[in-house]
Enzyme design. Structure first.
Site, PDB file in Angstrom:
ATOM      1  N   GLY A  88      30.852  35.539  34.307  1.00 38.92           N
ATOM      2  CA  GLY A  88      29.616  35.424  33.535  1.00 38.92           C
ATOM      3  C   GLY A  88      29.776  34.870  32.131  1.00 38.92           C
ATOM      4  O   GLY A  88      28.796  34.767  31.390  1.00 38.92           O
ATOM      5  N   THR A  89      30.981  34.479  31.792  1.00 32.13           N
ATOM      6  CA  THR A  89      31.237  33.999  30.422  1.00 32.13           C
ATOM      7  C   THR A  89      30.354  32.812  30.034  1.00 32.13           C
ATOM      8  O   THR A  89      29.766  32.784  28.951  1.00 32.13           O
ATOM      9  CB  THR A  89      32.722  33.568  30.291  1.00 32.13           C
ATOM     10  OG1 THR A  89      33.525  34.630  30.777  1.00 32.13           O
ATOM     11  CG2 THR A  89      33.101  33.280  28.862  1.00 32.13           C
ATOM     12  N   GLY A  90      30.257  31.818  30.931  1.00 30.97           N
ATOM     13  CA  GLY A  90      29.512  30.597  30.609  1.00 30.97           C
ATOM     14  C   GLY A  90      28.020  30.851  30.466  1.00 30.97           C
ATOM     15  O   GLY A  90      27.369  30.352  29.536  1.00 30.97           O
ATOM     16  N   CYS A  91      27.473  31.650  31.391  1.00 31.55           N
ATOM     17  CA  CYS A  91      26.040  31.994  31.342  1.00 31.55           C
ATOM     18  C   CYS A  91      25.751  32.740  30.046  1.00 31.55           C
ATOM     19  O   CYS A  91      24.740  32.502  29.377  1.00 31.55           O
ATOM     20  CB  CYS A  91      25.681  32.910  32.520  1.00 31.55           C
ATOM     21  SG  CYS A  91      26.111  32.227  34.127  1.00 31.55           S
ATOM     22  N   LYS A 120      33.733  23.345  26.217  1.00 30.04           N
ATOM     23  CA  LYS A 120      34.411  24.636  26.249  1.00 30.04           C
ATOM     24  C   LYS A 120      35.835  24.460  26.781  1.00 30.04           C
ATOM     25  O   LYS A 120      36.025  24.148  27.941  1.00 30.04           O
ATOM     26  CB  LYS A 120      33.627  25.614  27.125  1.00 30.04           C
ATOM     27  CG  LYS A 120      32.205  25.852  26.598  1.00 30.04           C
ATOM     28  CD  LYS A 120      31.418  26.789  27.480  1.00 30.04           C
ATOM     29  CE  LYS A 120      31.079  26.202  28.811  1.00 30.04           C
ATOM     30  NZ  LYS A 120      30.115  27.014  29.580  1.00 30.04           N
ATOM     31  N   THR A 166      36.211  38.208  33.517  1.00 31.03           N
ATOM     32  CA  THR A 166      35.490  37.236  32.686  1.00 31.03           C
ATOM     33  C   THR A 166      34.300  36.636  33.430  1.00 31.03           C
ATOM     34  O   THR A 166      33.782  35.602  33.016  1.00 31.03           O
ATOM     35  CB  THR A 166      36.438  36.080  32.289  1.00 31.03           C
ATOM     36  OG1 THR A 166      36.969  35.524  33.504  1.00 31.03           O
ATOM     37  CG2 THR A 166      37.554  36.559  31.402  1.00 31.03           C
TER      38      THR A 166
HETATM   39  O1  PXL Z   1      28.753  30.830  35.764  1.00 33.93           O
HETATM   40  C1  PXL Z   1      28.052  30.031  36.595  1.00 33.93           C
HETATM   41  C2  PXL Z   1      27.028  30.739  37.421  1.00 33.93           C
HETATM   42  C3  PXL Z   1      25.716  30.435  37.267  1.00 33.93           C
HETATM   43  N1  PXL Z   1      24.725  30.974  38.011  1.00 33.93           N
HETATM   44  C4  PXL Z   1      25.013  31.865  38.956  1.00 33.93           C
HETATM   45  C5  PXL Z   1      26.321  32.236  39.153  1.00 33.93           C
HETATM   46  C6  PXL Z   1      27.372  31.675  38.378  1.00 33.93           C
HETATM   47  C7  PXL Z   1      28.758  32.065  38.581  1.00 33.93           C
HETATM   48  O2  PXL Z   1      29.095  32.858  39.377  1.00 33.93           O
HETATM   49  O3  PXL Z   1      26.583  33.141  40.078  1.00 33.93           O
HETATM   50  C8  PXL Z   1      23.909  32.442  39.780  1.00 33.93           C
END
Ligand code: PXL
Length: 265
Positions: free
Chosen positions: A206-209, A173, A204
């Site tokens: 939470g984008t990766g999750c 990414k 933004t």
């Molecule tokens: O984006 C990575 C991530 C994964 N898991 C939890 C998070 C975060 C980012 O804040 O809080 C629980």
């Protein structure tokens, strides 16, 4: 039948990332979301105020409860906190007949550690080898493989370095580079470049999750990896464009953007 998708990740009390983002994404994409909680964070728009990991038996028990009775069509992993949890989850995934999307989460948007430094070797040698798709960002590429990417032209080198650890596919990414949000998906023989315009929006979280969960949801619906990643990128791009202010810091992407009437989007 509605396909079931399992996230193995940490809880974000603020609801923007982690388990909460994963389940919202799964709802939005029409699959049945299930969760194995690995850790609990006290978190809001300003950062992570505390984090507690669950005992490995609690993680194993949740996983077995879901997989042995209900079954899963795809698994997604996020925050795994410790070497012990990384190794346990890798073993559970290797015994499950479903594609696994591994988001090798290292630090939060605010720079808080979500994975112990001592767990990196387990990510390299145990978790990445069981991934159908690994989705590192550039910080995670640097942390895992020691490869620093500063331009689009270097994404291929990052992908090769990650593929050496054994995932079937890697999605690098490039969203932290200036210009368009460009990602590279490859299995070492095919290359798919995914490009989206950069939205000038700081909300933004939470984008990766969200991206990794969207890929898992599309795989569960029967799409190929390249199809699933393209559909997931489109979903996350819309969610980033619709990201909104919440609290005093960085707000979340909008998981429900496609549900809203056009003028609200
Ligand atoms: O984006 C990575 C991530 C994964 N898991 C939890 C998070 C975060 C980012 O804040 O809080 C629980």
């Amino acid at each position: 039948m509605i396909p079931g998708v399992l996230t193995v990740a940490g809880s974000d009390s603020g609801g923007g990332a982690g388990i909460q983002a994963d389940l919202k994404t799964m709802l939005a994409l029409g699959v049945h979301g299930m969760s194995v909680v690995t850790a609990v964070t006290a978190q809001n728009s300003l950062g992570v105020q505390g984090a507690w990991e669950l005992p490995v038996e609690a993680v194993r028990a949740q996983y077995r409860s879901v997989v042995d009775d209900i079954g899963v069509r795809a698994v997604k992993t996020g925050m795994l906190a410790s070497a012990e949890l990384v190794e346990a989850v890798a073993e559970l995934i290797s015994g499950t007949d479903a594609p696994a999307v591994v988001d090798p989460v290292g630090v939060s948007k605010h720079g808080d550690a979500l994975l112990a430094a001592s767990a990196l070797d387990s990510v390299r040698t145990k978790l990445l080898p069981v991934a159908t798709v690994a989705t590192p960002n550039l910080d995670e590429v640097a942390q895992i493989a020691g490869v620093r990417v500063e331009s689009e032209g270097e994404l291929r080198r990052a992908a090769e370095a990650l593929l050496a650890y054994g995932p079937r596919w890697v999605l690098i990414k490039g969203g932290h580079l200036p210009g368009d949000a460009v990602d590279l998906l490859t299995d070492g023989s095919e290359e798919h470049w995914l490009r989206a315009p950069r939205h000038d929006n700081r909300h933004t979280h939470g984008t990766g999750c969200t991206l990794a969960s969207a890929i898992a949801s599309q795989l569960a619906k029967g799409q190929s990896v390249p199809e699933a990643v393209a559909a997931a990128k489109e979903y996350v791009t819309g969610a980033v464009a619709a990201g909104f202010a919440l609290g005093g810091g960085i707000g979340p992407v909008d998981h429900g953007w496609r549900f809203r009437a056009a003028p609200e989007r």
